[in-house]
Design a protein around this motif. Sequence first.
Motif, PDB file in Angstrom:
ATOM      1  N   LEU A 131       0.817  -1.210   0.000  1.00 36.10           N
ATOM      2  CA  LEU A 131       0.000   0.000   0.000  1.00 36.10           C
ATOM      3  C   LEU A 131       0.851   1.260   0.000  1.00 36.10           C
ATOM      4  O   LEU A 131       0.473   2.276  -0.598  1.00 36.10           O
ATOM      5  CB  LEU A 131      -0.942  -0.001   1.200  1.00 36.10           C
ATOM      6  CG  LEU A 131      -1.961  -1.149   1.251  1.00 36.10           C
ATOM      7  CD1 LEU A 131      -2.928  -0.952   2.404  1.00 36.10           C
ATOM      8  CD2 LEU A 131      -2.714  -1.287  -0.061  1.00 36.10           C
ATOM      9  N   ASN A 132       2.003   1.214   0.652  1.00 36.37           N
ATOM     10  CA  ASN A 132       2.878   2.388   0.642  1.00 36.37           C
ATOM     11  C   ASN A 132       3.568   2.564  -0.703  1.00 36.37           C
ATOM     12  O   ASN A 132       3.812   3.698  -1.133  1.00 36.37           O
ATOM     13  CB  ASN A 132       3.900   2.285   1.774  1.00 36.37           C
ATOM     14  CG  ASN A 132       3.347   2.792   3.089  1.00 36.37           C
ATOM     15  OD1 ASN A 132       3.444   3.959   3.417  1.00 36.37           O
ATOM     16  ND2 ASN A 132       2.716   1.896   3.838  1.00 36.37           N
ATOM     17  N   ILE A 133       3.858   1.466  -1.391  1.00 39.41           N
ATOM     18  CA  ILE A 133       4.363   1.581  -2.761  1.00 39.41           C
ATOM     19  C   ILE A 133       3.275   2.163  -3.657  1.00 39.41           C
ATOM     20  O   ILE A 133       3.533   3.012  -4.518  1.00 39.41           O
ATOM     21  CB  ILE A 133       4.829   0.205  -3.278  1.00 39.41           C
ATOM     22  CG1 ILE A 133       6.068  -0.250  -2.489  1.00 39.41           C
ATOM     23  CG2 ILE A 133       5.146   0.270  -4.772  1.00 39.41           C
ATOM     24  CD1 ILE A 133       6.500  -1.671  -2.792  1.00 39.41           C
ATOM     25  N   ALA A 134       2.036   1.705  -3.446  1.00 36.12           N
ATOM     26  CA  ALA A 134       0.902   2.229  -4.214  1.00 36.12           C
ATOM     27  C   ALA A 134       0.734   3.727  -3.999  1.00 36.12           C
ATOM     28  O   ALA A 134       0.394   4.470  -4.930  1.00 36.12           O
ATOM     29  CB  ALA A 134      -0.378   1.491  -3.817  1.00 36.12           C
ATOM     30  N   ASN A 135       0.970   4.170  -2.780  1.00 33.65           N
ATOM     31  CA  ASN A 135       0.886   5.590  -2.450  1.00 33.65           C
ATOM     32  C   ASN A 135       1.820   6.397  -3.351  1.00 33.65           C
ATOM     33  O   ASN A 135       1.418   7.381  -3.986  1.00 33.65           O
ATOM     34  CB  ASN A 135       1.236   5.787  -0.978  1.00 33.65           C
ATOM     35  CG  ASN A 135       0.966   7.199  -0.492  1.00 33.65           C
ATOM     36  OD1 ASN A 135       0.813   8.117  -1.280  1.00 33.65           O
ATOM     37  ND2 ASN A 135       0.922   7.364   0.822  1.00 33.65           N
ATOM     38  N   GLY A 136       3.069   5.962  -3.399  1.00 30.78           N
ATOM     39  CA  GLY A 136       4.047   6.668  -4.217  1.00 30.78           C
ATOM     40  C   GLY A 136       3.750   6.573  -5.697  1.00 30.78           C
ATOM     41  O   GLY A 136       3.854   7.561  -6.443  1.00 30.78           O
ATOM     42  N   LEU A 137       3.331   5.367  -6.166  1.00 23.63           N
ATOM     43  CA  LEU A 137       3.048   5.166  -7.579  1.00 23.63           C
ATOM     44  C   LEU A 137       1.865   6.018  -8.029  1.00 23.63           C
ATOM     45  O   LEU A 137       1.927   6.700  -9.066  1.00 23.63           O
ATOM     46  CB  LEU A 137       2.746   3.687  -7.843  1.00 23.63           C
ATOM     47  CG  LEU A 137       2.315   3.321  -9.270  1.00 23.63           C
ATOM     48  CD1 LEU A 137       3.469   3.555 -10.241  1.00 23.63           C
ATOM     49  CD2 LEU A 137       1.843   1.865  -9.334  1.00 23.63           C
TER      50      LEU A 137
ATOM     51  N   GLY B  33      -0.297  10.497 -11.012  1.00 21.49           N
ATOM     52  CA  GLY B  33      -1.227  11.617 -11.011  1.00 21.49           C
ATOM     53  C   GLY B  33      -0.521  12.926 -11.312  1.00 21.49           C
ATOM     54  O   GLY B  33      -1.037  13.779 -12.053  1.00 21.49           O
ATOM     55  N   GLY B  34       0.667  13.101 -10.741  1.00 18.36           N
ATOM     56  CA  GLY B  34       1.450  14.307 -10.999  1.00 18.36           C
ATOM     57  C   GLY B  34       1.905  14.406 -12.436  1.00 18.36           C
ATOM     58  O   GLY B  34       1.988  15.510 -13.004  1.00 18.36           O
ATOM     59  N   VAL B  35       2.178  13.265 -13.063  1.00 19.31           N
ATOM     60  CA  VAL B  35       2.630  13.252 -14.463  1.00 19.31           C
ATOM     61  C   VAL B  35       1.552  13.826 -15.375  1.00 19.31           C
ATOM     62  O   VAL B  35       1.828  14.673 -16.239  1.00 19.31           O
ATOM     63  CB  VAL B  35       3.009  11.812 -14.893  1.00 19.31           C
ATOM     64  CG1 VAL B  35       3.181  11.741 -16.418  1.00 19.31           C
ATOM     65  CG2 VAL B  35       4.292  11.377 -14.200  1.00 19.31           C
ATOM     66  N   VAL B  36       0.295  13.385 -15.201  1.00 19.18           N
ATOM     67  CA  VAL B  36      -0.761  13.869 -16.104  1.00 19.18           C
ATOM     68  C   VAL B  36      -1.119  15.326 -15.810  1.00 19.18           C
ATOM     69  O   VAL B  36      -1.498  16.067 -16.718  1.00 19.18           O
ATOM     70  CB  VAL B  36      -2.020  12.972 -16.019  1.00 19.18           C
ATOM     71  CG1 VAL B  36      -1.716  11.572 -16.534  1.00 19.18           C
ATOM     72  CG2 VAL B  36      -2.585  12.908 -14.613  1.00 19.18           C
ATOM     73  N   ILE B  37      -0.981  15.737 -14.551  1.00 19.44           N
ATOM     74  CA  ILE B  37      -1.216  17.157 -14.231  1.00 19.44           C
ATOM     75  C   ILE B  37      -0.142  18.015 -14.892  1.00 19.44           C
ATOM     76  O   ILE B  37      -0.439  19.047 -15.505  1.00 19.44           O
ATOM     77  CB  ILE B  37      -1.229  17.367 -12.705  1.00 19.44           C
ATOM     78  CG1 ILE B  37      -2.456  16.707 -12.083  1.00 19.44           C
ATOM     79  CG2 ILE B  37      -1.224  18.859 -12.371  1.00 19.44           C
ATOM     80  CD1 ILE B  37      -2.431  16.675 -10.570  1.00 19.44           C
TER      81      ILE B  37
END
Length: 401
Positions: free
Chosen positions: A351-357, A362-366
Amino acid sequence: MTSSVDLAAPETSTPRAAHVGLAIISLALGGFAIGTTEFVTMGLLKEIAAGIDESIPTTGHVITAYAFGVVVGAPVIVALGARLPRRELAVGLILALGVGNAVTALASGYVPVLAARFLAGLPHGAYFGVASLLAASLVPPHRRGRAVSRVMLGLSVATVAGVPAATWLGQELGWRAAYWAVVVLAVLAAAMMLLFVPHQAADRTASIRGELSALKRPQVLFAVSAGMVGFGGLFAMYSYVAPIVTDVTGLADSSIPWFLLAFGIGSVLGSWLAGPLADWDVPRLVIWGFVATIAVLVVFHQTAGLVVPAALGIFAIGALGSLVAIGLQIRLMDAAGDAQMLGAALNHSALNIANGLGAWLGGVVIAAGYGYRAPSLVGAALAVAGLLIFLAGLLAQRRTV
């Protein structure tokens, strides 16, 4: 589908707690302390940055350091502690969390605080691994889902009560006060565990190799991968909830805490419902949890500009996140065989890896100019991928029967 491992009947005769409710509450209090320290840093980032004389973006690395500690600590600590009595291991882990928070409160400067947050993150996943097994051992097999979900409920309640209270304390008395409060919670949880959780004899047949053997099990790898990818869908959207509320929904900054509260309340409700649903059917819980997450994220992309639908969407994502996380946790405990503790702990690494991924994509598309709605579609795609991985695992399991 193969039968699941009986988590309520570990390798040694398990004494029942005289007060099962108090035993589970004490384990949940440990989860409450962990949830508070994990998320309060986000609420106090401005104050911490000023205190260590760094920029807010640079200070944000202390959040990453904690997550990295969770990812590293879960498999390492569980493997090394496999032969220790479970109650004593849980007590040691929650006290280690207290030490990590005390070091954070005493640290001065960017690098010492960064190191302190990594240290504080190390016991996180391992604690939930052993606490889940302890809770499952205190109840009949048909109620194990409820017991595990009640432990995880402490983490969810922290997002509603612990984090706001600690954030307020840090703003009023200085950011270090929030971490001292977590130290108090950790000591209280440890004391309650010693009072109410029964001692279980250590498993002398356990070994580091035996625990790590879980990593060779295909079903463990499928479940971990489903969590790492699929749960990233939640974080792809939720990581940018503040600018979504202000720039898309068009509300003032003062409205953001109400949306965070909606997420927290949803998380609490999801944790509560996950117990009976897991006792009913774990694979179906995970499958339908992913399906509903996909649907909610797609709808949220279309309706984020409207106040009520946006709030309901964030509430739903909080609830579904808890449902899927707890379902995957029990699935991993089933799939890990004799290495159940590592299986449960690995969920929190995933879940913590998922957090970072999720936050990164999300930041990439923004950054590419698609706006703050776009991470919701990225999240839906990640949830689809997670669902497909989970279904592939079920198909592979059926072929081996």
